[in-house]
Design an enzyme around this catalytic site. Structure first.
Site, PDB file in Angstrom:
ATOM      1  N   ARG A 290      -9.894 -48.263 -14.588  1.00  0.00           N
ATOM      2  CA  ARG A 290      -9.996 -47.132 -13.613  1.00  0.00           C
ATOM      3  C   ARG A 290     -11.039 -46.792 -13.326  1.00  0.00           C
ATOM      4  O   ARG A 290     -11.575 -46.499 -12.078  1.00  0.00           O
ATOM      5  CB  ARG A 290      -9.111 -45.980 -13.936  1.00  0.00           C
ATOM      6  CG  ARG A 290      -9.030 -44.934 -13.079  1.00  0.00           C
ATOM      7  CD  ARG A 290      -8.010 -43.499 -13.746  1.00  0.00           C
ATOM      8  NE  ARG A 290      -8.351 -42.441 -12.573  1.00  0.00           N
ATOM      9  CZ  ARG A 290      -7.589 -41.349 -12.854  1.00  0.00           C
ATOM     10  NH1 ARG A 290      -6.845 -41.025 -13.873  1.00  0.00           N
ATOM     11  NH2 ARG A 290      -7.868 -40.266 -12.199  1.00  0.00           N
TER      12      ARG A 290
ATOM     13  N   ASN B 296       1.563 -45.973 -11.656  1.00  0.00           N
ATOM     14  CA  ASN B 296       0.776 -45.985 -10.250  1.00  0.00           C
ATOM     15  C   ASN B 296       0.133 -47.327  -9.939  1.00  0.00           C
ATOM     16  O   ASN B 296       0.142 -47.926 -10.990  1.00  0.00           O
ATOM     17  CB  ASN B 296      -0.366 -44.994 -10.148  1.00  0.00           C
ATOM     18  CG  ASN B 296      -0.008 -43.507  -9.839  1.00  0.00           C
ATOM     19  OD1 ASN B 296       0.838 -43.519  -8.876  1.00  0.00           O
ATOM     20  ND2 ASN B 296      -0.552 -42.490 -10.380  1.00  0.00           N
TER      21      ASN B 296
ATOM     22  N   CYS C  48       6.940 -39.528  -8.518  1.00  0.00           N
ATOM     23  CA  CYS C  48       5.440 -38.937  -8.604  1.00  0.00           C
ATOM     24  C   CYS C  48       5.516 -37.564  -8.804  1.00  0.00           C
ATOM     25  O   CYS C  48       6.379 -36.833  -8.517  1.00  0.00           O
ATOM     26  CB  CYS C  48       4.952 -39.394  -7.119  1.00  0.00           C
ATOM     27  SG  CYS C  48       3.043 -38.540  -7.011  1.00  0.00           S
TER      28      CYS C  48
ATOM     29  N   HIS D 262       1.774 -40.596  -2.114  1.00  0.00           N
ATOM     30  CA  HIS D 262       0.199 -40.077  -2.297  1.00  0.00           C
ATOM     31  C   HIS D 262       0.027 -40.064  -0.650  1.00  0.00           C
ATOM     32  O   HIS D 262      -1.248 -40.162  -0.408  1.00  0.00           O
ATOM     33  CB  HIS D 262      -0.888 -41.009  -2.882  1.00  0.00           C
ATOM     34  CG  HIS D 262      -0.401 -40.644  -4.454  1.00  0.00           C
ATOM     35  ND1 HIS D 262      -1.373 -41.223  -5.573  1.00  0.00           N
ATOM     36  CD2 HIS D 262       0.554 -39.840  -5.077  1.00  0.00           C
ATOM     37  CE1 HIS D 262      -0.933 -41.001  -6.464  1.00  0.00           C
ATOM     38  NE2 HIS D 262       0.056 -40.222  -6.369  1.00  0.00           N
TER      39      HIS D 262
ATOM     40  N   TYR E 298      -3.682 -35.536  -1.821  1.00  0.00           N
ATOM     41  CA  TYR E 298      -4.401 -37.004  -1.396  1.00  0.00           C
ATOM     42  C   TYR E 298      -4.717 -36.973   0.137  1.00  0.00           C
ATOM     43  O   TYR E 298      -5.551 -37.956   0.472  1.00  0.00           O
ATOM     44  CB  TYR E 298      -3.400 -37.894  -1.698  1.00  0.00           C
ATOM     45  CG  TYR E 298      -3.148 -38.228  -3.336  1.00  0.00           C
ATOM     46  CD1 TYR E 298      -4.153 -39.166  -3.655  1.00  0.00           C
ATOM     47  CD2 TYR E 298      -2.365 -37.453  -4.082  1.00  0.00           C
ATOM     48  CE1 TYR E 298      -4.132 -39.347  -5.203  1.00  0.00           C
ATOM     49  CE2 TYR E 298      -2.593 -37.821  -5.518  1.00  0.00           C
ATOM     50  CZ  TYR E 298      -3.300 -38.569  -6.081  1.00  0.00           C
ATOM     51  OH  TYR E 298      -3.298 -38.770  -7.576  1.00  0.00           O
TER      52      TYR E 298
END
Length: 442
Positions: free
Chosen positions: A98, A152, A174, A204, A258
């Protein structure tokens, strides 16, 4: 009296820091959701965390006095055999991957983020093949099980299962919609259970089309409150920025946190660059947070979910999963926002695509509450992101370089085919270990 068969849960990524919340959720619902076995599965890299969090789970169950057996294993097939529900909460490449997703795009002036832009593309490329592998094992070992995915990018993962596997009983989850409901309740100064939002969009990329308190629309009041820059609804992992009042009132919808990345792209890139040079990217911050959490989890006297877990950024994820499983098992028919097959619920999006939408939850799964055409101001952005998602999923499955380049170029956060190619080349090399589908000829 017929004895009720206990429910077997298999959790892939069981060594996650979120697991205590999952265990707490099953404990508090035990009277209506008789879970008898929870199998926490991880990979060799996660063995130590699995043991730490697994021992905490055992202490939590013992303290609660419920007859739930906690099993820890590195053998995924053993965990999947005869499971009733499979939950997925894993991260391919761990937080180090990440961190690369966040830092590399920033070198090119492009947003580095876990599920948006290049980071979202590469998380999908690493994750989708593993999820499809799990699906093939489920077809063999627990063909009637429900797959509850909150790995995700949840929307893309759910759609990959719908389009590229034989598993039909899949729901993506989510914590953003729950966070929006909690945030709205806080701003409106009411209890969260009195708030309901009509959600529609993508993971998102979801909007609140209307907001209700006790069944009465309060959307205008909420938009007025959000028009004050001091009032924000955000997540731990997204820096809160207020909205321009005129923009928000014209939009006339409740955006999710988001949306900052799409409506405030330059501001967010600047913010990410500043963070990367200072305290670190979000992955680097989370790595420290997780280290602190696991030190807490080690304490043999700890037998509850520690409140510090809410700082992790995924608060309510696991509780949402337990709520969903409970509603499917009891045929509760309550309304929850989930990622599911569109089937015409949102006009203009392919029927086999995943959408994030308010659904009635039944024993047969989610039944989307159809919204038809989306409002014109958001229709184009959602269509663009859906195109990005579909092409990304195809790239993840085929390992085709040009398809991945197309996906990255059409993402509105990138803005140049040349920069897309440069980012793609560097990130493919950085993540080579986890992307065998792109390096088959070597």
């Amino acid at each position: 009296m017929t004895e009720v068969k206990g429910i077997k849960i298999a959790t892939i990524g069981g060594g996650s820091s979120y697991t205590p919340e999952l265990i707490e959720g099953f404990i508090k619902r035990y009277s209506e959701l008789p879970v008898s076995e929870i199998w926490l599965v991880d990979v060799e890299q996660g063995r130590e965390k699995l043991e730490i969090v697994g021992n905490l789970a055992k202490r939590m169950v013992k303290k609660a006095g419920v007859p739930i057996e906690i099993h820890l294993t590195l053998n995924r097939r053993e965990a999947l055999k005869n499971a009733d529900f499979v939950t997925t909460q894993f991260r391919v490449g761990l937080l180090d991957a990440r961190a690369k997703d966040e830092r590399i795009p920033l070198k090119y002036g492009v947003l580095g983020q876990e599920t948006n832009g290049p980071g979202g593309l590469f998380k999908a490329l690493r994750t989708i093949p593993i999820v499809l592998e799990i699906c093939r094992e489920m077809e063999e070992l627990c063909p009637d099980a429900w797959l509850i995915n909150f790995t995700n990018p949840a929307g893309m993962v759910t759609e990959a299962v719908l389009r590229y596997s034989n598993i039909k009983k899949v729901v993506g989850l989510c914590n953003v919609p729950i966070g929006m409901e909690m945030g709205a309740a806080d701003l409106l100064n009411v209890e969260p259970e009195r708030v309901r939002i009509n959600f529609a969009g993508l993971n998102h990329m979801v909007y609140g089309l209307d907001v209700f308190v006790d069944g009465i629309s309060v959307k205008d009041k909420l938009i007025d409150l959000l028009s004050d820059p001091e009032n924000t609804v955000t997540m731990k992992n997204i820096h809160a920025m207020g909205w321009e009042p005129g923009f928000l009132k014209a939009l006339n919808l409740f955006p999710c946190p988001y949306h900052n990345y799409y409506y405030k792209t330059k501001d967010m890139v600047d913010e990410e660059l500043k963070a990367a040079e200072g305290g670190g990217t979000r992955a680097e911050v989370v790595k420290k947070l997780e280290g602190d959490l696991f030190e807490l989890y080690r304490d043999p006297n700890l037998d509850i979910k520690p409140p510090q877990l809410e700082q992790r950024g995924g608060a309510y994820y696991s509780d949402a999963a337990c709520r969903l499983i409970h509603s499917i098992y009891t045929d509760k028919r309550d309304i929850q926002p989930v990622n599911t097959r569109n089937n015409g619920a949102i006009a203009g999006i392919p029927h086999d695509s995943a959408v994030e939408i308010s659904c009635v939850i039944t024993k047969d799964g989610p039944k989307p509450i159809a919204v038809g055409e989306l409002p014109i101001p958001i229709r184009g952005l959602i269509q663009t992101i859906k195109s990005f998602e579909r092409v990304t999923i195809d790239a993840a499955v085929t390992g085709d370089y040009n398809t991945a380049l197309l996906a990255l170029t059409i993402n509105p956060l990138v803005g140049s085919d040349r920069i897309a190619r440069q980012i793609l080349d560097e990130m493919l090399e950085a993540h080579k270990e986890y992307l065998p589908q792109f390096f088959k000829s070597e």
